[in-house]
Enzyme design. Structure first.
Site, mmCIF file in Angstrom:
data_model
loop_
_atom_site.group_PDB
_atom_site.id
_atom_site.type_symbol
_atom_site.label_atom_id
_atom_site.label_comp_id
_atom_site.label_asym_id
_atom_site.label_seq_id
_atom_site.Cartn_x
_atom_site.Cartn_y
_atom_site.Cartn_z
ATOM 1 N N LYS A 26 0.823 -1.217 0.000
ATOM 2 C CA LYS A 26 0.000 0.000 0.000
ATOM 3 C C LYS A 26 0.856 1.265 0.000
ATOM 4 O O LYS A 26 0.627 2.173 -0.782
ATOM 5 C CB LYS A 26 -0.908 0.052 1.250
ATOM 6 C CG LYS A 26 -1.919 -1.029 1.371
ATOM 7 C CD LYS A 26 -2.871 -0.775 2.546
ATOM 8 C CE LYS A 26 -2.201 -0.750 3.910
ATOM 9 N NZ LYS A 26 -1.691 -2.038 4.366
ATOM 10 N N ARG B 282 -9.275 1.368 9.122
ATOM 11 C CA ARG B 282 -8.854 -0.012 9.365
ATOM 12 C C ARG B 282 -9.884 -0.788 10.170
ATOM 13 O O ARG B 282 -9.730 -1.993 10.363
ATOM 14 C CB ARG B 282 -7.546 0.001 10.164
ATOM 15 C CG ARG B 282 -6.300 -0.356 9.372
ATOM 16 C CD ARG B 282 -5.120 -0.284 10.322
ATOM 17 N NE ARG B 282 -3.967 -1.002 9.905
ATOM 18 C CZ ARG B 282 -2.886 -0.447 9.350
ATOM 19 N NH1 ARG B 282 -2.863 0.836 9.084
ATOM 20 N NH2 ARG B 282 -1.850 -1.182 9.066
ATOM 21 N N ARG C 293 11.374 -6.687 4.816
ATOM 22 C CA ARG C 293 11.323 -5.258 5.116
ATOM 23 C C ARG C 293 11.886 -4.974 6.511
ATOM 24 O O ARG C 293 12.525 -3.951 6.738
ATOM 25 C CB ARG C 293 9.876 -4.753 5.018
ATOM 26 C CG ARG C 293 9.769 -3.248 5.170
ATOM 27 C CD ARG C 293 8.378 -2.749 4.877
ATOM 28 N NE ARG C 293 7.489 -2.974 5.991
ATOM 29 C CZ ARG C 293 6.175 -2.744 5.967
ATOM 30 N NH1 ARG C 293 5.609 -2.303 4.865
ATOM 31 N NH2 ARG C 293 5.425 -2.946 7.022
ATOM 32 N N ARG D 272 11.966 -1.970 11.364
ATOM 33 C CA ARG D 272 10.753 -1.559 12.068
ATOM 34 C C ARG D 272 10.497 -2.451 13.276
ATOM 35 O O ARG D 272 10.560 -3.669 13.188
ATOM 36 C CB ARG D 272 9.544 -1.632 11.124
ATOM 37 C CG ARG D 272 9.336 -0.352 10.361
ATOM 38 C CD ARG D 272 8.202 -0.459 9.396
ATOM 39 N NE ARG D 272 6.937 -0.884 9.979
ATOM 40 C CZ ARG D 272 5.764 -0.720 9.385
ATOM 41 N NH1 ARG D 272 5.708 -0.137 8.200
ATOM 42 N NH2 ARG D 272 4.667 -1.148 9.939
ATOM 43 N N ARG E 135 -0.378 -9.018 13.430
ATOM 44 C CA ARG E 135 -0.930 -7.963 12.566
ATOM 45 C C ARG E 135 -1.815 -8.560 11.478
ATOM 46 O O ARG E 135 -2.836 -7.986 11.110
ATOM 47 C CB ARG E 135 0.203 -7.126 11.959
ATOM 48 C CG ARG E 135 0.850 -6.221 13.018
ATOM 49 C CD ARG E 135 2.109 -5.576 12.518
ATOM 50 N NE ARG E 135 1.873 -4.667 11.418
ATOM 51 C CZ ARG E 135 2.749 -4.412 10.455
ATOM 52 N NH1 ARG E 135 3.919 -4.997 10.445
ATOM 53 N NH2 ARG E 135 2.447 -3.552 9.522
HETATM 54 P P1 AMP Z 1 1.163 0.670 8.851
HETATM 55 O O1 AMP Z 1 2.388 1.464 8.639
HETATM 56 O O2 AMP Z 1 -0.015 1.184 8.073
HETATM 57 O O3 AMP Z 1 1.372 -0.810 8.646
HETATM 58 O O4 AMP Z 1 0.762 0.837 10.396
HETATM 59 C C1 AMP Z 1 1.611 0.416 11.423
HETATM 60 C C2 AMP Z 1 0.854 0.308 12.737
HETATM 61 O O5 AMP Z 1 0.319 1.580 13.101
HETATM 62 C C3 AMP Z 1 -0.350 -0.622 12.726
HETATM 63 O O6 AMP Z 1 0.000 -1.979 12.919
HETATM 64 C C4 AMP Z 1 -1.149 -0.063 13.892
HETATM 65 O O7 AMP Z 1 -0.584 -0.429 15.137
HETATM 66 C C5 AMP Z 1 -0.941 1.432 13.733
HETATM 67 N N1 AMP Z 1 -1.974 2.007 12.848
HETATM 68 C C6 AMP Z 1 -1.795 2.543 11.611
HETATM 69 N N2 AMP Z 1 -2.963 2.947 11.081
HETATM 70 C C7 AMP Z 1 -3.912 2.661 12.009
HETATM 71 C C8 AMP Z 1 -5.324 2.805 12.042
HETATM 72 N N3 AMP Z 1 -6.012 3.317 11.006
HETATM 73 N N4 AMP Z 1 -5.977 2.402 13.161
HETATM 74 C C9 AMP Z 1 -5.302 1.880 14.200
HETATM 75 N N5 AMP Z 1 -3.994 1.679 14.230
HETATM 76 C C10 AMP Z 1 -3.287 2.062 13.140
#
Ligand code: AMP
Length: 189
Positions: A14, A89, A128, A134, A145
Site C-alpha cells: 500500500k 482499518r 522489510r 521496524r 498484525r
Molecule cells: P502501517 O504502517 O499502516 O502498517 O501501520 C503500522 C501500525 O500503526 C499498525 O500496525 C497499527 O498499530 C498502527 N496504525 C496505523 N494505522 C492505524 C489505524 N487506522 N488504526 C489503528 N492503528 C493504526
C-alpha cells in the site's frame, strides 16, 4: 476521482503504491502508520501512546486515530483530494471517516484493494524488517498484525463494495506491474 483509499493487508504494498500514485495525481498520501512513526521518533505524547500498541501488532484506539485523521483532512493541501493509506482499518473508522468528510461536504469516491496471498506477505514483511528495522516487523508481531487485519480490516472491502466504489487489484507482481493495474482502474473512471 481524487478522494481515495488504498486497502490491503500489511505488506501488500500500500505505502509503495500510494507514494507513486500521489506523485502522478498531485494529491497527498496520508498514512496513519507513517504519522504514528514520525510521532514516535519525535518523542511526542501521541508517539508514546501509539508505540505501546504498535509494538504489539495491535491497533491504536479508534478515537485517537480518528482525531488525527480529522486534523490532517482539515489541512488545505487535501482540498484537491487525498489518498488514505492505512486508514480506515476498522468498521468504526469507516463511520468516523464518513462523518469527517460529510462535515466537509465531500466523500470518498474510489477504493482500491490490493489483493495478495498471506504467505507472500509474511515473507515480504520479514525482508522489510531487515531493511527498515521496524519494531513491529518481528515474526510473532507480523502474524498478530495479519490476524488483526483479517478480523477487523478485511470486512471493510465489503462495505465499499456495497457502495459500488471498490476496485480489486491483483497485488502480486512487481511494483510497476501493480502500479499499471491501479492506473488502469483510474483511467476507466
Ligand atoms: P502501517 O504502517 O499502516 O502498517 O501501520 C503500522 C501500525 O500503526 C499498525 O500496525 C497499527 O498499530 C498502527 N496504525 C496505523 N494505522 C492505524 C489505524 N487506522 N488504526 C489503528 N492503528 C493504526
Amino acid at each position: 476521482m481524487n478522494r481515495m483509499i488504498i486497502l490491503g493487508a500489511p505488506g501488500a504494498g500500500k505505502g509503495t503504491q500510494a507514494t507513486i500514485l500521489t506523485e502522478s495525481l498531485g494529491i497527498p498520501a496520508i498514512s496513519t502508520g507513517a504519522i504514528f512513526r514520525t510521532n514516535i521518533s519525535e518523542g511526542t505524547e501521541l508517539g508514546t501512546i501509539a508505540k505501546g500498541y504498535m509494538d504489539r501488532g495491535e491497533f491504536v484506539p479508534d478515537d485517537i486515530t480518528d482525531a488525527l485523521v480529522k486534523n490532517r483532512l482539515n489541512e488545505p493541501d487535501t482540498d484537491n483530494g487525498f489518498l488514505l493509506d492505512g486508514y480506515p482499518r476498522t468498521l468504526q473508522q469507516v463511520g468516523a471517516l464518513d462523518e469527517i468528510l460529510l462535515e466537509q461536504g465531500r466523500e470518498v469516491d474510489l477504493v482500491v484493494e490490493l489483493v495478495t496471498e498471506p504467505e507472500v506477505l509474511v515473507e515480504r514483511l520479514l525482508k522489510r524488517a531487515e531493511i527498515e528495522g521496524r519494531a513491529d516487523d518481528t515474526e510473532d508481531i507480523i502474524r498478530r498484525r495479519m490476524e488483526v487485519y483479517v478480523e477487523q480490516t478485511k470486512p471493510l472491502s465489503r462495505v465499499y463494495e456495497q457502495r459500488g466504489i471498490l476496485h480489486r487489484v491483483d497485488g502480486l507482481g512487481s511494483v510497476d506491474e501493480v502500479q499499471e493495474r491501479i492506473q488502469a482502474v483510474l483511467k476507466a473512471q
